[in-house]
Write a protein that holds these residues in place. Sequence first.
Motif, mmCIF file in Angstrom:
data_model
loop_
_atom_site.group_PDB
_atom_site.id
_atom_site.type_symbol
_atom_site.label_atom_id
_atom_site.label_comp_id
_atom_site.label_asym_id
_atom_site.label_seq_id
_atom_site.Cartn_x
_atom_site.Cartn_y
_atom_site.Cartn_z
ATOM 1 N N GLY A 25 0.108 14.093 -12.851
ATOM 2 C CA GLY A 25 0.555 14.697 -13.992
ATOM 3 C C GLY A 25 -0.089 16.106 -14.498
ATOM 4 O O GLY A 25 -1.540 15.841 -14.314
ATOM 5 N N ARG A 26 0.513 16.896 -15.002
ATOM 6 C CA ARG A 26 -0.212 18.067 -15.228
ATOM 7 C C ARG A 26 -1.052 18.087 -16.664
ATOM 8 O O ARG A 26 -1.881 18.880 -16.895
ATOM 9 C CB ARG A 26 1.025 18.988 -15.744
ATOM 10 C CG ARG A 26 1.899 19.630 -14.574
ATOM 11 C CD ARG A 26 2.787 20.376 -14.726
ATOM 12 N NE ARG A 26 3.718 20.098 -15.806
ATOM 13 C CZ ARG A 26 4.710 20.795 -16.278
ATOM 14 N NH1 ARG A 26 4.919 21.787 -15.944
ATOM 15 N NH2 ARG A 26 5.673 20.016 -16.880
ATOM 16 N N THR A 27 -1.284 16.940 -17.643
ATOM 17 C CA THR A 27 -1.959 16.984 -18.649
ATOM 18 C C THR A 27 -3.146 16.373 -18.279
ATOM 19 O O THR A 27 -4.033 16.101 -18.971
ATOM 20 C CB THR A 27 -1.109 16.264 -19.655
ATOM 21 O OG1 THR A 27 -1.127 14.595 -19.182
ATOM 22 C CG2 THR A 27 -0.216 16.742 -20.074
ATOM 23 N N PHE A 28 -3.644 16.078 -17.100
ATOM 24 C CA PHE A 28 -4.818 15.287 -16.775
ATOM 25 C C PHE A 28 -6.149 15.728 -16.996
ATOM 26 O O PHE A 28 -6.946 15.335 -17.613
ATOM 27 C CB PHE A 28 -4.889 15.066 -15.026
ATOM 28 C CG PHE A 28 -6.266 14.294 -14.801
ATOM 29 C CD1 PHE A 28 -7.173 15.076 -14.065
ATOM 30 C CD2 PHE A 28 -6.541 12.827 -14.744
ATOM 31 C CE1 PHE A 28 -8.322 14.537 -13.692
ATOM 32 C CE2 PHE A 28 -7.733 12.568 -14.410
ATOM 33 C CZ PHE A 28 -8.441 13.140 -13.979
ATOM 34 N N SER A 29 -5.962 17.365 -16.973
ATOM 35 C CA SER A 29 -7.151 17.956 -17.124
ATOM 36 C C SER A 29 -7.569 18.000 -18.688
ATOM 37 O O SER A 29 -8.502 18.602 -19.218
ATOM 38 C CB SER A 29 -6.933 19.472 -16.825
ATOM 39 O OG SER A 29 -6.043 20.118 -17.426
ATOM 40 N N THR A 77 -9.050 14.126 -9.955
ATOM 41 C CA THR A 77 -9.571 13.140 -9.640
ATOM 42 C C THR A 77 -10.891 12.915 -10.070
ATOM 43 O O THR A 77 -11.665 13.895 -10.681
ATOM 44 C CB THR A 77 -9.882 13.000 -7.959
ATOM 45 O OG1 THR A 77 -8.604 13.118 -7.403
ATOM 46 C CG2 THR A 77 -10.512 11.662 -7.692
ATOM 47 N N VAL A 78 -11.443 11.606 -10.607
ATOM 48 C CA VAL A 78 -12.514 11.301 -11.358
ATOM 49 C C VAL A 78 -13.022 10.310 -10.401
ATOM 50 O O VAL A 78 -12.517 9.490 -9.662
ATOM 51 C CB VAL A 78 -12.220 10.649 -12.537
ATOM 52 C CG1 VAL A 78 -13.513 10.054 -13.307
ATOM 53 C CG2 VAL A 78 -11.573 11.645 -13.683
ATOM 54 N N TYR A 79 -14.522 10.409 -10.401
ATOM 55 C CA TYR A 79 -15.165 9.677 -9.285
ATOM 56 C C TYR A 79 -16.265 8.815 -10.232
ATOM 57 O O TYR A 79 -16.678 9.124 -11.063
ATOM 58 C CB TYR A 79 -16.085 10.435 -8.281
ATOM 59 C CG TYR A 79 -15.082 11.521 -7.750
ATOM 60 C CD1 TYR A 79 -14.986 12.843 -7.976
ATOM 61 C CD2 TYR A 79 -14.394 11.065 -6.442
ATOM 62 C CE1 TYR A 79 -14.004 13.538 -7.315
ATOM 63 C CE2 TYR A 79 -13.522 11.900 -5.603
ATOM 64 C CZ TYR A 79 -13.553 13.255 -6.202
ATOM 65 O OH TYR A 79 -12.566 14.217 -5.640
ATOM 66 N N LEU A 80 -16.657 7.632 -9.632
ATOM 67 C CA LEU A 80 -17.523 6.642 -10.065
ATOM 68 C C LEU A 80 -18.616 6.491 -8.955
ATOM 69 O O LEU A 80 -18.218 5.497 -8.181
ATOM 70 C CB LEU A 80 -17.220 5.498 -10.759
ATOM 71 C CG LEU A 80 -18.366 4.765 -11.255
ATOM 72 C CD1 LEU A 80 -19.047 5.603 -12.789
ATOM 73 C CD2 LEU A 80 -17.680 3.454 -11.862
ATOM 74 N N GLN A 81 -19.704 7.299 -8.890
ATOM 75 C CA GLN A 81 -20.647 6.904 -7.959
ATOM 76 C C GLN A 81 -21.474 5.666 -8.142
ATOM 77 O O GLN A 81 -22.251 5.775 -9.303
ATOM 78 C CB GLN A 81 -21.649 8.099 -7.415
ATOM 79 C CG GLN A 81 -22.588 7.921 -6.504
ATOM 80 C CD GLN A 81 -22.003 7.644 -4.995
ATOM 81 O OE1 GLN A 81 -21.171 8.557 -4.595
ATOM 82 N NE2 GLN A 81 -22.678 6.812 -4.303
ATOM 83 N N MET A 82 -21.688 4.647 -7.533
ATOM 84 C CA MET A 82 -22.464 3.471 -7.777
ATOM 85 C C MET A 82 -23.561 3.240 -6.864
ATOM 86 O O MET A 82 -23.145 3.044 -5.750
ATOM 87 C CB MET A 82 -21.404 2.399 -8.011
ATOM 88 C CG MET A 82 -19.988 2.543 -8.818
ATOM 89 S SD MET A 82 -19.202 1.175 -9.075
ATOM 90 C CE MET A 82 -18.571 0.639 -7.325
ATOM 91 N N ASN A 83 -24.736 3.611 -7.329
ATOM 92 C CA ASN A 83 -25.856 3.158 -6.491
ATOM 93 C C ASN A 83 -26.553 1.836 -6.770
ATOM 94 O O ASN A 83 -26.565 1.556 -8.025
ATOM 95 C CB ASN A 83 -26.670 4.520 -6.484
ATOM 96 C CG ASN A 83 -26.308 5.999 -5.831
ATOM 97 O OD1 ASN A 83 -25.199 5.633 -5.109
ATOM 98 N ND2 ASN A 83 -26.517 6.897 -6.594
ATOM 99 N N SER A 84 -27.651 1.720 -6.049
ATOM 100 C CA SER A 84 -28.410 0.417 -6.261
ATOM 101 C C SER A 84 -27.732 -0.560 -6.951
ATOM 102 O O SER A 84 -27.855 -1.163 -7.971
ATOM 103 C CB SER A 84 -29.480 0.789 -7.405
ATOM 104 O OG SER A 84 -30.373 2.028 -7.108
#
Length: 125
Positions: A25-29, A77-84
Amino acid sequence: VQLQASGGGSVQAGGSLRLSCAASGRTFSRLSVGWFRQAPGKEREFVAAIRSTGSNTYYADSVKGRFTCSRDNAKTTVYLQMNSLKPEDTAVYYCAAASGLILSAIPSTHSYGYWGQGTLVTVSS
């Protein structure tokens, strides 16, 4: 807007995973994106969120300092980096999107109109 979360899996305590939320979708931003999680027998809870430009991020106290939310609008794309990671992080993780969120509305599931399917994260001790 359609969202698809991926990247879940099984990991030992102390390990890391990176979740992705791919959008069409073009509205993501122009949308803020939130991450939520739901453990068995529990309500869905807020984990993290990021504004449309990536200028601001927000985290639940339980993940602050361990999780990092970022986005690449060119890749939608959105990211979720999960550490520990801890065993209590075990849950199905969902991404969601919304526009025009005020600060107080960010942690509420009711604020988000677009949801992806979940991706399971299992952390063993």
